[in-house]
Motif scaffolding. Structure first.
Motif, PDB file in Angstrom:
ATOM      1  N   ARG A 192       5.503   0.630  -8.342  1.00 17.19           N
ATOM      2  CA  ARG A 192       5.788   1.517  -7.215  1.00 17.19           C
ATOM      3  C   ARG A 192       5.983   0.754  -5.919  1.00 17.19           C
ATOM      4  NH1 ARG A 192       1.796   4.337  -5.726  1.00 17.19           N
ATOM      5  NH2 ARG A 192       0.169   3.202  -6.844  1.00 17.19           N
ATOM      6  N   ALA A 193       5.981  -0.567  -6.011  1.00 18.73           N
ATOM      7  CA  ALA A 193       6.137  -1.392  -4.810  1.00 18.73           C
ATOM      8  C   ALA A 193       7.489  -1.132  -4.154  1.00 18.73           C
ATOM      9  CB  ALA A 193       6.004  -2.863  -5.161  1.00 18.73           C
ATOM     10  N   GLU A 194       7.493  -1.171  -2.840  1.00 17.34           N
ATOM     11  CA  GLU A 194       8.721  -0.994  -2.069  1.00 17.34           C
ATOM     12  C   GLU A 194       9.052  -2.293  -1.341  1.00 17.34           C
ATOM     13  OE1 GLU A 194      11.099   0.949  -1.726  1.00 17.34           O
ATOM     14  OE2 GLU A 194      10.473   2.795  -2.747  1.00 17.34           O
ATOM     15  N   ALA A 195      10.250  -2.352  -0.813  1.00 23.02           N
ATOM     16  CA  ALA A 195      10.688  -3.544  -0.088  1.00 23.02           C
ATOM     17  C   ALA A 195      11.669  -3.140   0.991  1.00 23.02           C
ATOM     18  CB  ALA A 195      11.319  -4.552  -1.040  1.00 23.02           C
ATOM     19  N   ALA A 196      11.822  -4.021   1.973  1.00 19.01           N
ATOM     20  CA  ALA A 196      12.785  -3.805   3.054  1.00 19.01           C
ATOM     21  C   ALA A 196      13.379  -5.145   3.450  1.00 19.01           C
ATOM     22  CB  ALA A 196      12.110  -3.140   4.254  1.00 19.01           C
ATOM     23  N   ILE A 197      14.625  -5.100   3.939  1.00 21.15           N
ATOM     24  CA  ILE A 197      15.353  -6.307   4.325  1.00 21.15           C
ATOM     25  C   ILE A 197      16.082  -6.039   5.630  1.00 21.15           C
ATOM     26  CG2 ILE A 197      17.168  -7.961   3.684  1.00 21.15           C
ATOM     27  CD1 ILE A 197      16.688  -7.157   0.761  1.00 21.15           C
ATOM     28  N   THR A 230      12.274  -0.110   9.835  1.00 20.82           N
ATOM     29  CA  THR A 230      12.134   0.272  11.240  1.00 20.82           C
ATOM     30  C   THR A 230      10.973   1.206  11.506  1.00 20.82           C
ATOM     31  OG1 THR A 230      13.627   2.162  10.976  1.00 20.82           O
ATOM     32  CG2 THR A 230      14.618   0.045  11.587  1.00 20.82           C
ATOM     33  N   GLN A 231      10.501   1.924  10.494  1.00 18.78           N
ATOM     34  CA  GLN A 231       9.484   2.949  10.711  1.00 18.78           C
ATOM     35  C   GLN A 231       8.097   2.557  10.207  1.00 18.78           C
ATOM     36  OE1 GLN A 231      11.965   6.025   8.735  1.00 18.78           O
ATOM     37  NE2 GLN A 231      11.720   7.216  10.607  1.00 18.78           N
ATOM     38  N   ALA A 232       8.033   1.599   9.312  1.00 22.86           N
ATOM     39  CA  ALA A 232       6.733   1.192   8.760  1.00 22.86           C
ATOM     40  C   ALA A 232       6.118   0.095   9.623  1.00 22.86           C
ATOM     41  CB  ALA A 232       6.909   0.701   7.324  1.00 22.86           C
ATOM     42  N   ARG A 233       4.964   0.373  10.201  1.00 15.51           N
ATOM     43  CA  ARG A 233       4.234  -0.648  10.972  1.00 15.51           C
ATOM     44  C   ARG A 233       3.126  -1.193  10.078  1.00 15.51           C
ATOM     45  NH1 ARG A 233       5.607  -1.277  16.048  1.00 15.51           N
ATOM     46  NH2 ARG A 233       6.885   0.329  17.046  1.00 15.51           N
ATOM     47  N   ARG A 234       3.267  -2.456   9.715  1.00 15.85           N
ATOM     48  CA  ARG A 234       2.319  -3.078   8.791  1.00 15.85           C
ATOM     49  C   ARG A 234       1.777  -4.369   9.386  1.00 15.85           C
ATOM     50  NH1 ARG A 234       3.010  -0.013   3.829  1.00 15.85           N
ATOM     51  NH2 ARG A 234       1.375  -1.397   3.051  1.00 15.85           N
ATOM     52  N   GLN A 235       0.593  -4.776   8.922  1.00 17.65           N
ATOM     53  CA  GLN A 235       0.037  -6.052   9.378  1.00 17.65           C
ATOM     54  C   GLN A 235       0.981  -7.184   8.994  1.00 17.65           C
ATOM     55  OE1 GLN A 235      -3.944  -6.965   8.208  1.00 17.65           O
ATOM     56  NE2 GLN A 235      -4.836  -5.585   9.716  1.00 17.65           N
ATOM     57  N   VAL A 236       1.175  -8.102   9.936  1.00 21.06           N
ATOM     58  CA  VAL A 236       2.202  -9.125   9.749  1.00 21.06           C
ATOM     59  C   VAL A 236       1.673 -10.389   9.081  1.00 21.06           C
ATOM     60  CG1 VAL A 236       3.538  -8.264  11.685  1.00 21.06           C
ATOM     61  CG2 VAL A 236       1.821 -10.049  12.068  1.00 21.06           C
ATOM     62  N   GLY A 237       0.370 -10.551   8.999  1.00 19.71           N
ATOM     63  CA  GLY A 237      -0.179 -11.723   8.329  1.00 19.71           C
ATOM     64  C   GLY A 237       0.280 -13.020   8.972  1.00 19.71           C
ATOM     65  N   SER A 238       0.481 -14.029   8.137  1.00 21.95           N
ATOM     66  CA  SER A 238       0.776 -15.376   8.645  1.00 21.95           C
ATOM     67  C   SER A 238       2.170 -15.523   9.225  1.00 21.95           C
ATOM     68  CB  SER A 238       0.584 -16.406   7.528  1.00 21.95           C
ATOM     69  OG  SER A 238      -0.783 -16.481   7.161  1.00 21.95           O
ATOM     70  N   SER A 282      -4.562  -9.327   4.298  1.00 22.32           N
ATOM     71  CA  SER A 282      -5.819  -9.214   3.543  1.00 22.32           C
ATOM     72  C   SER A 282      -5.677  -8.200   2.417  1.00 22.32           C
ATOM     73  CB  SER A 282      -6.951  -8.786   4.483  1.00 22.32           C
ATOM     74  OG  SER A 282      -6.656  -7.558   5.110  1.00 22.32           O
ATOM     75  N   ASP A 283      -6.294  -8.522   1.289  1.00 20.21           N
ATOM     76  CA  ASP A 283      -6.267  -7.672   0.100  1.00 20.21           C
ATOM     77  C   ASP A 283      -4.856  -7.491  -0.458  1.00 20.21           C
ATOM     78  OD1 ASP A 283      -9.023  -7.255   0.263  1.00 20.21           O
ATOM     79  OD2 ASP A 283      -8.756  -5.558   1.634  1.00 20.21           O
ATOM     80  N   ASP A 326       1.549   3.676   0.069  1.00 21.73           N
ATOM     81  CA  ASP A 326       0.203   4.204   0.296  1.00 21.73           C
ATOM     82  C   ASP A 326      -0.793   3.130   0.727  1.00 21.73           C
ATOM     83  OD1 ASP A 326      -0.054   2.785  -2.023  1.00 21.73           O
ATOM     84  OD2 ASP A 326      -0.671   4.476  -3.270  1.00 21.73           O
ATOM     85  N   ASN A 327      -0.273   1.938   1.018  1.00 21.37           N
ATOM     86  CA  ASN A 327      -1.077   0.825   1.538  1.00 21.37           C
ATOM     87  C   ASN A 327      -2.076   0.290   0.520  1.00 21.37           C
ATOM     88  OD1 ASN A 327      -1.271  -0.908   3.759  1.00 21.37           O
ATOM     89  ND2 ASN A 327      -3.141   0.085   4.488  1.00 21.37           N
ATOM     90  N   THR A 328      -1.880   0.566  -0.748  1.00 22.17           N
ATOM     91  CA  THR A 328      -2.730  -0.034  -1.775  1.00 22.17           C
ATOM     92  C   THR A 328      -2.286  -1.472  -2.003  1.00 22.17           C
ATOM     93  OG1 THR A 328      -1.258   0.848  -3.488  1.00 22.17           O
ATOM     94  CG2 THR A 328      -3.210   2.140  -2.931  1.00 22.17           C
ATOM     95  N   PRO A 329      -3.190  -2.332  -2.509  1.00 23.01           N
ATOM     96  CA  PRO A 329      -2.836  -3.749  -2.686  1.00 23.01           C
ATOM     97  C   PRO A 329      -1.727  -3.960  -3.705  1.00 23.01           C
ATOM     98  CG  PRO A 329      -5.214  -3.431  -2.713  1.00 23.01           C
ATOM     99  CD  PRO A 329      -4.614  -2.071  -2.774  1.00 23.01           C
ATOM    100  N   LEU A 330      -0.914  -4.971  -3.465  1.00 25.14           N
ATOM    101  CA  LEU A 330       0.064  -5.416  -4.442  1.00 25.14           C
ATOM    102  C   LEU A 330      -0.651  -6.195  -5.542  1.00 25.14           C
ATOM    103  CD1 LEU A 330       2.739  -6.674  -1.891  1.00 25.14           C
ATOM    104  CD2 LEU A 330       2.997  -4.656  -3.360  1.00 25.14           C
ATOM    105  N   THR A 331      -0.012  -6.306  -6.675  1.00 22.82           N
ATOM    106  CA  THR A 331      -0.608  -7.028  -7.792  1.00 22.82           C
ATOM    107  C   THR A 331       0.020  -8.409  -7.889  1.00 22.82           C
ATOM    108  OG1 THR A 331      -0.941  -4.951  -8.980  1.00 22.82           O
ATOM    109  CG2 THR A 331      -1.077  -6.979 -10.269  1.00 22.82           C
ATOM    110  N   GLY A 332      -0.728  -9.407  -7.470  1.00 20.02           N
ATOM    111  CA  GLY A 332      -0.282 -10.787  -7.609  1.00 20.02           C
ATOM    112  C   GLY A 332       0.929 -11.163  -6.789  1.00 20.02           C
ATOM    113  N   VAL A 333       1.157 -10.501  -5.673  1.00 19.29           N
ATOM    114  CA  VAL A 333       2.325 -10.787  -4.836  1.00 19.29           C
ATOM    115  C   VAL A 333       1.872 -11.387  -3.516  1.00 19.29           C
ATOM    116  CG1 VAL A 333       4.343  -9.833  -3.666  1.00 19.29           C
ATOM    117  CG2 VAL A 333       3.639  -8.915  -5.880  1.00 19.29           C
TER     118      VAL A 333
END
Length: 720
Positions: A390-395, A423-431, A619-620, A643-650
């Protein structure tokens, strides 16, 4: 002497009579009378039967007497109603295009149409100028007796009622048996104008106009008669051609022909005409952009009707079936849906989604790049992602000046109005935030060869207590250069650099590069605890590529009203003020090339082409990023779950880096390699090993100030 009195008798022929025949006639007449009397007496029905028969005869005579009077009264009422509606009908020109909202037509950077928003009206087409094939297809499908009735078809209405009742519906639910004239009456809402205070939207208004009821059916009769008398057949057909809704936001057959086939409605062939006419049954369901095969099957039915009614010869019919209509290249690709939505949303409302005019927007989109980005994303998910994920992606792809060339807001690419993760998803940017930490340091006078310590670190955070960041791999490297620290995304080293230059300086650099989201106030900002959109982050990286100046991502080059030559709005965005020195930007570019060459982003490496970038994993494992650039383009990639659940091994150095590489390899396949503008380590003096990077810059420069003398004094004393 002969005779009497001496006179001779006159010579007269004897009168001959057929006494036998005369007697026979008399006998026959007498026999008939006798037979009738005998038959009457012999077959005389019993009196109860005669009573019932007489009653029915009386009732029939009464019904006839009453019926013709009622019919005459109904006819008189219909005539009066027709005369009532006739003078109220407006001039036909005012009814051709009665949209209350306009449309937005978007052109790519080369001037080719790639998207529409709102309801498009392609221009007036008339019964005289439309393709004869389209005219015939409409009549064969919708009203084969159109030119022979006076506005209504009792046979059609009774047949529709019979079908509705047989299928368990109400008599006026489902099939309506309406003629083209009656359908036009509905399209103009029986003369009731749109009133914003009465209906919530134009869609509600039109839905109410299409709703069938006994009273509406009754009212349609005189209204249709009035239309026939006022406008005539060809003008009524012209109204139908221009007002019918045909799916995908196309209002009228001219707009539909342009949208689906890239040509005018006066040029369509039999197969295309059949497909357009087939849309009248259910525009959204049979729209070829939704399901081409379904639209072709429906068109085959229409072709059969045209052939049966003599509008197509056997040869034309066979040719049309063998060569069904296909979408134009632009309609088939349906590229740039997310980009088009972003352009409309970012434009002024009166020229965007709320426009009452027809607007033409010249944009920065490159359809070839857009298609490459969509294909790259599809390839990675088909070959490297577990089925059912169910993972999504954007470019986002943009030039160094902020011109957006492509945008993919999710795995489903042929959409409009969908949630745009770019443009609409605000997510933590990490490194991916770390380059701005080093940008602040380089702009203050540090260089890429300076040393910083990678060792356990504890920072006291006011109000939160002690904070001890850890490295991703759990290892510590001791003294390393800034280049090594960024290439390997070392957390402890990055925090030390950020503490040395000051958190406010880092925040200011990030904000000036275009990160408009609320940035964290504590030291966790240094490791990407803040949230941002992919578009903002990609634009910030474009500022590094262009030499240190901010950019405002933009998609509009020019906006004007249809038919006008003077633009209402020009380019809204581009390169802004300088954020860091060019020297700092060129060093940072080299440091980011090492992320790909020997650091966490090795899976993004391009053969024979210099590239720079940065991985990011939150994180996570809830978000994974890779943003980077060549000398030609900046590309940002994000992956995560809605739904902001963790990805699996990504991680950012995994699938996002691979998507980034797939995009870059496609969009630069025809471009010659160009070197990145950067300063290399050998271009700088060697690092001073005796003076390791700690709390003060090895090479002094004018530091960024806060504007508050007390704050600056405390910062100088405390070293942060």
């Amino acid at each position: 002497m002969n005779g009497t009195g001496g006179r001779k008798r006159p010579l007269v022929a004897e009168r001959r009579t057929n006494s036998t025949s005369s007697n026979a006639k008399k006998k026959t007449a007498s026999s008939r009378r006798s037979t009738r009397r005998a038959r009457s007496q012999g077959s005389r029905a019993p009196w109860p039967v005669r009573a019932v028969t007489g009653l029915f005869r009386f009732i029939a005579r009464a019904i006839w007497a009453i019926g013709w009077r009622i019919a005459a009264m109904v006819g008189l009422v219909v005539l009066l109603a027709t005369l009532y509606f006739y003078p109220q009908l407006p001039p036909i020109d005012s009814l051709i295009d009665a949209r209350t909202r306009g449309s937005v037509t978007m052109l790519d950077r080369e001037g080719r149409v790639f998207a529409w928003r709102g309801e498009t009206f392609g221009g007036t087409i008339t019964a005289d100028t439309v393709s004869p094939h389209l005219k015939n297809a409409i009549i064969a499908t919708e009203d084969k007796r159109f030119y022979r009735h006076l506005g209504i078809s009792p046979r059609g209405i009774l047949g529709a009622i019979r079908i509705n009742l047989a299928e368990g519906r109400g008599p006026f639910e489902g099939n309506g048996g309406s003629t083209i004239t009656q359908q036009v009456a509905k399209l103009i809402c029986l003369g009731v104008p749109y009133d914003k205070s009465k209906w919530k939207s134009e869609a509600d208004y039109e839905a109410d106009c299409r709703r069938s009821s006994l009273w509406r059916k009754i009212k349609e009769v005189p209204f249709s008669f009035a239309m026939e008398a006022r406008y005539g057949k060809d003008n009524i057909l012209t109204l139908y051609l221009n007002r019918a809704y045909l799916g995908a936001g196309a209002r009228g057959f001219e707009a539909a022909a342009q949208r689906y086939f890239g040509k005018s409605a006066n040029e369509v062939n039999p197969a295309e005409a059949a497909m357009l006419a087939g849309l009248l049954k259910a525009p959204s369901y049979y729209a070829p952009t939704a399901n081409l095969k379904r639209a072709q099957d429906r068109a085959a039915v229409v072709l059969g009707l045209m052939h049966d009614q003599g509008y197509l010869t056997d040869r034309q019919y066979r040719d049309a079936l063998a060569n069904p209509a296909r979408l134009s290249k632009a309609a088939e690709q349906r590229t740039g849906g997310y980009f088009a939505d972003w352009v409309v949303d970012s434009s002024p409302a009166f020229l965007g989604d709320s426009t009452t005019e027809d607007v033409i927007v010249w944009t920065t989109l490159d359809q070839k790049i857009q298609k490459s980005a969509e294909e790259a994303l599809q390839t990675v998910f088909e070959t490297r992602v577990k089925p059912g994920s169910r993972a999504e992606a954007a470019i986002v792809v943009m030039s160094a000046d902020g011109a957006v060339r492509a945008m993919v807001g999710g795995r489903q690419t042929k959409v409009s109005g969908a949630f745009n993760r770019a443009t609409q998803a605000r997510r933590q940017v990490g490194s991916t935030f770390k380059p701005f930490v080093y940008a602040a340091a380089l702009d203050m006078g540090y260089d890429m060869n300076a040393y910083v310590e990678d060792a356990p670190l504890t920072v006291y955070v006011k109000g939160s207590g002690e904070w001890s960041p850890k490295n991703y791999d759990g290892k510590y490297r001791g003294m390393i250069t800034l280049t090594e620290a960024l290439a390997n995304s070392v957390n402890t080293a990055t925090v030390r650099v950020g503490q040395a230059v000051g958190l406010e300086a880092v925040r200011q650099v990030a904000a000036d590069f275009g990160l408009q989201s609320d940035l964290s106030t504590g030291p966790a900002i240094l490791l990407g605890a803040s949230e941002s959109t992919l578009l903002e982050m990609t634009g910030a990286y474009a500022g590094i590529l262009n030499g240190g100046s901010s950019v405002r991502p933009y998609g509009v080059l020019e906006l004007r009203l249809q038919g006008d030559e003077t633009p209402l709005m020009g380019q809204d965005g581009g390169i802004g003020e300088r954020v860091i020195s060019e020297r700092a930007a060129r060093q940072l570019t080299y440091m980011m090339t090492q992320v790909i060459e020997q650091g966490t982003g090795r899976r993004a490496r391009l053969k024979g082409r210099e590239a720079a970038g940065k991985t990011g994993t939150t994180s996570d494992y809830r978000d994974a990023w890779f943003i980077g650039f060549t000398a030609d383009y900046v590309v940002g990639v994000w992956m995560g779950n809605d739904d902001n659940t963790p990805l699996t091994g990504v991680t950012g150095g995994g699938l996002p880096a691979e998507i980034w590489r797939e995009v870059m390899e496609r969009i630069e396949a025809d471009l010659p390699p160009r070197p990145l503008p950067m300063i290399r380590p050998e271009d700088l003096p060697p690092p001073a090993l005796a003076e390791p990077y700690s709390e003060q810059p090895r090479r002094q420069a004018t530091p960024r100030t806060s504007g508050d003398p007390i704050t600056d004094l405390l910062r100088a004393i405390l070293g942060n």
